[in-house]
Design a protein around this motif. Structure first.
Motif, PDB file in Angstrom:
ATOM      1  N   GLU A   1     -34.086  16.728 -32.191  1.00 49.20           N
ATOM      2  CA  GLU A   1     -33.327  17.978 -32.053  1.00 49.20           C
ATOM      3  C   GLU A   1     -33.116  18.476 -30.557  1.00 49.20           C
ATOM      4  O   GLU A   1     -32.100  18.862 -30.176  1.00 49.20           O
ATOM      5  CB  GLU A   1     -33.907  19.269 -32.910  1.00 49.20           C
ATOM      6  CG  GLU A   1     -33.796  19.012 -34.417  1.00 49.20           C
ATOM      7  CD  GLU A   1     -34.446  19.916 -35.217  1.00 49.20           C
ATOM      8  OE1 GLU A   1     -34.228  19.985 -36.303  1.00 49.20           O
ATOM      9  OE2 GLU A   1     -35.050  20.965 -34.911  1.00 49.20           O
ATOM     10  N   THR A   2     -34.319  18.356 -29.884  1.00 45.15           N
ATOM     11  CA  THR A   2     -34.213  18.839 -28.462  1.00 45.15           C
ATOM     12  C   THR A   2     -33.283  17.868 -27.584  1.00 45.15           C
ATOM     13  O   THR A   2     -32.601  18.287 -26.594  1.00 45.15           O
ATOM     14  CB  THR A   2     -35.870  18.667 -27.910  1.00 45.15           C
ATOM     15  OG1 THR A   2     -36.651  19.559 -28.864  1.00 45.15           O
ATOM     16  CG2 THR A   2     -35.879  19.437 -26.470  1.00 45.15           C
ATOM     17  N   ARG A   3     -33.509  16.501 -28.001  1.00 46.31           N
ATOM     18  CA  ARG A   3     -32.754  15.625 -27.187  1.00 46.31           C
ATOM     19  C   ARG A   3     -31.400  15.909 -27.421  1.00 46.31           C
ATOM     20  O   ARG A   3     -30.333  15.839 -26.576  1.00 46.31           O
ATOM     21  CB  ARG A   3     -33.034  14.198 -27.648  1.00 46.31           C
ATOM     22  CG  ARG A   3     -34.179  13.574 -26.697  1.00 46.31           C
ATOM     23  CD  ARG A   3     -34.123  11.894 -27.008  1.00 46.31           C
ATOM     24  NE  ARG A   3     -34.094  11.525 -28.474  1.00 46.31           N
ATOM     25  CZ  ARG A   3     -35.213  11.534 -29.024  1.00 46.31           C
ATOM     26  NH1 ARG A   3     -36.234  11.627 -28.872  1.00 46.31           N
ATOM     27  NH2 ARG A   3     -35.072  11.177 -30.346  1.00 46.31           N
ATOM     28  N   GLU A   4     -30.819  16.326 -28.803  1.00 41.36           N
ATOM     29  CA  GLU A   4     -29.587  16.548 -29.003  1.00 41.36           C
ATOM     30  C   GLU A   4     -29.121  17.877 -28.314  1.00 41.36           C
ATOM     31  O   GLU A   4     -28.058  17.757 -27.595  1.00 41.36           O
ATOM     32  CB  GLU A   4     -29.244  16.711 -30.356  1.00 41.36           C
ATOM     33  CG  GLU A   4     -29.131  15.697 -31.096  1.00 41.36           C
ATOM     34  CD  GLU A   4     -29.205  15.695 -32.701  1.00 41.36           C
ATOM     35  OE1 GLU A   4     -29.508  14.729 -33.394  1.00 41.36           O
ATOM     36  OE2 GLU A   4     -28.638  16.785 -32.942  1.00 41.36           O
ATOM     37  N   GLU A   5     -29.893  18.831 -28.045  1.00 39.16           N
ATOM     38  CA  GLU A   5     -29.567  20.044 -27.376  1.00 39.16           C
ATOM     39  C   GLU A   5     -29.527  19.893 -25.948  1.00 39.16           C
ATOM     40  O   GLU A   5     -28.671  20.765 -25.238  1.00 39.16           O
ATOM     41  CB  GLU A   5     -30.803  21.144 -27.657  1.00 39.16           C
ATOM     42  CG  GLU A   5     -30.769  21.603 -29.095  1.00 39.16           C
ATOM     43  CD  GLU A   5     -31.989  22.571 -29.397  1.00 39.16           C
ATOM     44  OE1 GLU A   5     -32.019  23.024 -30.549  1.00 39.16           O
ATOM     45  OE2 GLU A   5     -32.628  22.587 -28.533  1.00 39.16           O
ATOM     46  N   VAL A   6     -30.208  18.916 -25.229  1.00 39.02           N
ATOM     47  CA  VAL A   6     -30.194  18.740 -23.939  1.00 39.02           C
ATOM     48  C   VAL A   6     -29.183  17.851 -23.640  1.00 39.02           C
ATOM     49  O   VAL A   6     -29.410  17.188 -22.354  1.00 39.02           O
ATOM     50  CB  VAL A   6     -31.301  18.690 -23.178  1.00 39.02           C
ATOM     51  CG1 VAL A   6     -31.856  19.955 -23.429  1.00 39.02           C
ATOM     52  CG2 VAL A   6     -32.342  17.724 -23.545  1.00 39.02           C
ATOM     53  N   ASN A   7     -28.392  16.843 -24.392  1.00 36.07           N
ATOM     54  CA  ASN A   7     -27.642  16.081 -24.075  1.00 36.07           C
ATOM     55  C   ASN A   7     -26.796  16.298 -23.014  1.00 36.07           C
ATOM     56  O   ASN A   7     -25.871  17.161 -22.951  1.00 36.07           O
ATOM     57  CB  ASN A   7     -26.978  15.712 -25.275  1.00 36.07           C
ATOM     58  CG  ASN A   7     -25.800  14.647 -25.129  1.00 36.07           C
ATOM     59  OD1 ASN A   7     -25.341  14.071 -24.086  1.00 36.07           O
ATOM     60  ND2 ASN A   7     -25.443  13.761 -26.278  1.00 36.07           N
ATOM     61  N   PRO A   8     -26.916  15.638 -21.840  1.00 34.33           N
ATOM     62  CA  PRO A   8     -26.130  15.849 -20.454  1.00 34.33           C
ATOM     63  C   PRO A   8     -24.661  15.691 -20.837  1.00 34.33           C
ATOM     64  O   PRO A   8     -23.784  16.632 -20.182  1.00 34.33           O
ATOM     65  CB  PRO A   8     -26.569  14.642 -19.571  1.00 34.33           C
ATOM     66  CG  PRO A   8     -27.538  14.100 -20.251  1.00 34.33           C
ATOM     67  CD  PRO A   8     -27.607  14.201 -21.648  1.00 34.33           C
ATOM     68  N   GLU A   9     -24.192  14.881 -21.603  1.00 35.67           N
ATOM     69  CA  GLU A   9     -22.408  15.063 -22.135  1.00 35.67           C
ATOM     70  C   GLU A   9     -22.163  16.209 -22.631  1.00 35.67           C
ATOM     71  O   GLU A   9     -21.194  16.715 -22.307  1.00 35.67           O
ATOM     72  CB  GLU A   9     -22.413  13.766 -22.769  1.00 35.67           C
ATOM     73  CG  GLU A   9     -20.879  13.518 -23.115  1.00 35.67           C
ATOM     74  CD  GLU A   9     -20.346  12.475 -23.493  1.00 35.67           C
ATOM     75  OE1 GLU A   9     -19.450  12.401 -24.685  1.00 35.67           O
ATOM     76  OE2 GLU A   9     -21.175  11.255 -23.820  1.00 35.67           O
ATOM     77  N   ALA A  10     -23.033  16.677 -23.697  1.00 34.56           N
ATOM     78  CA  ALA A  10     -22.630  17.754 -24.415  1.00 34.56           C
ATOM     79  C   ALA A  10     -22.786  19.040 -23.477  1.00 34.56           C
ATOM     80  O   ALA A  10     -22.064  19.990 -23.533  1.00 34.56           O
ATOM     81  CB  ALA A  10     -23.603  17.917 -25.684  1.00 34.56           C
ATOM     82  N   GLN A  11     -23.955  19.114 -22.701  1.00 33.78           N
ATOM     83  CA  GLN A  11     -23.852  19.990 -21.773  1.00 33.78           C
ATOM     84  C   GLN A  11     -22.854  20.215 -20.734  1.00 33.78           C
ATOM     85  O   GLN A  11     -22.297  21.323 -20.490  1.00 33.78           O
ATOM     86  CB  GLN A  11     -25.248  20.132 -20.896  1.00 33.78           C
ATOM     87  CG  GLN A  11     -26.504  20.103 -21.715  1.00 33.78           C
ATOM     88  CD  GLN A  11     -27.015  21.650 -21.832  1.00 33.78           C
ATOM     89  OE1 GLN A  11     -26.773  22.382 -21.071  1.00 33.78           O
ATOM     90  NE2 GLN A  11     -28.004  21.641 -22.831  1.00 33.78           N
TER      91      GLN A  11
END
Length: 116
Positions: A9-19
């Motif tokens: 979940e943390t990886r998904e939250e800090v996904n650079p592309e999504a950010q």
């Protein structure tokens, strides 16, 4: 177990592309004038709350009656009338055939026949 799920979940939250996409969208919205933001909010309200028909029980949207106006929600066990939107419990057919919201001259169950 839980640590692995949290890490995912943390990886998904800090996904650079999504950010990056989120930052670009926030920047775009921040550049709008107050009037533009009001128009966007009104459009969102119309799209989310006024246009879609919704299940009377769970409020799940649906686009249109697929033919028969005795509807069954795809999200919950609700059966309802497409003419008036009333929750008919487990069977909408008895209500639909005599619904007072049905336009004069319309077929009780199939509005497409009436529209043609």
């Amino acid at each position: 177990g839980r640590a692995r799920v949290f890490a995912a979940e943390t990886r998904e939250e800090v996904n650079p592309e999504a950010q990056t996409r989120l930052a670009a969208e926030l920047h775009r919205l921040a550049s709008f004038e107050a009037e533009q933001r009001k128009v966007l909010a009104a459009r969102k309200h119309i799209e989310d709350e006024i246009l879609p028909c919704k299940c009377p029980r769970c409020l799940s949207p649906y686009l249109d009656a697929p033919g028969c106006t005795a509807m069954q929600c795809g999200n919950c066990p609700c059966h309802f009338c497409a003419w008036c939107g009333v929750d008919c419990g487990g069977d909408a057919l008895p209500h639909v055939s005599s619904c007072l919201c049905k336009p004069a001259g319309a077929d009780a169950l199939f509005p497409k026949k009436w529209e043609d």
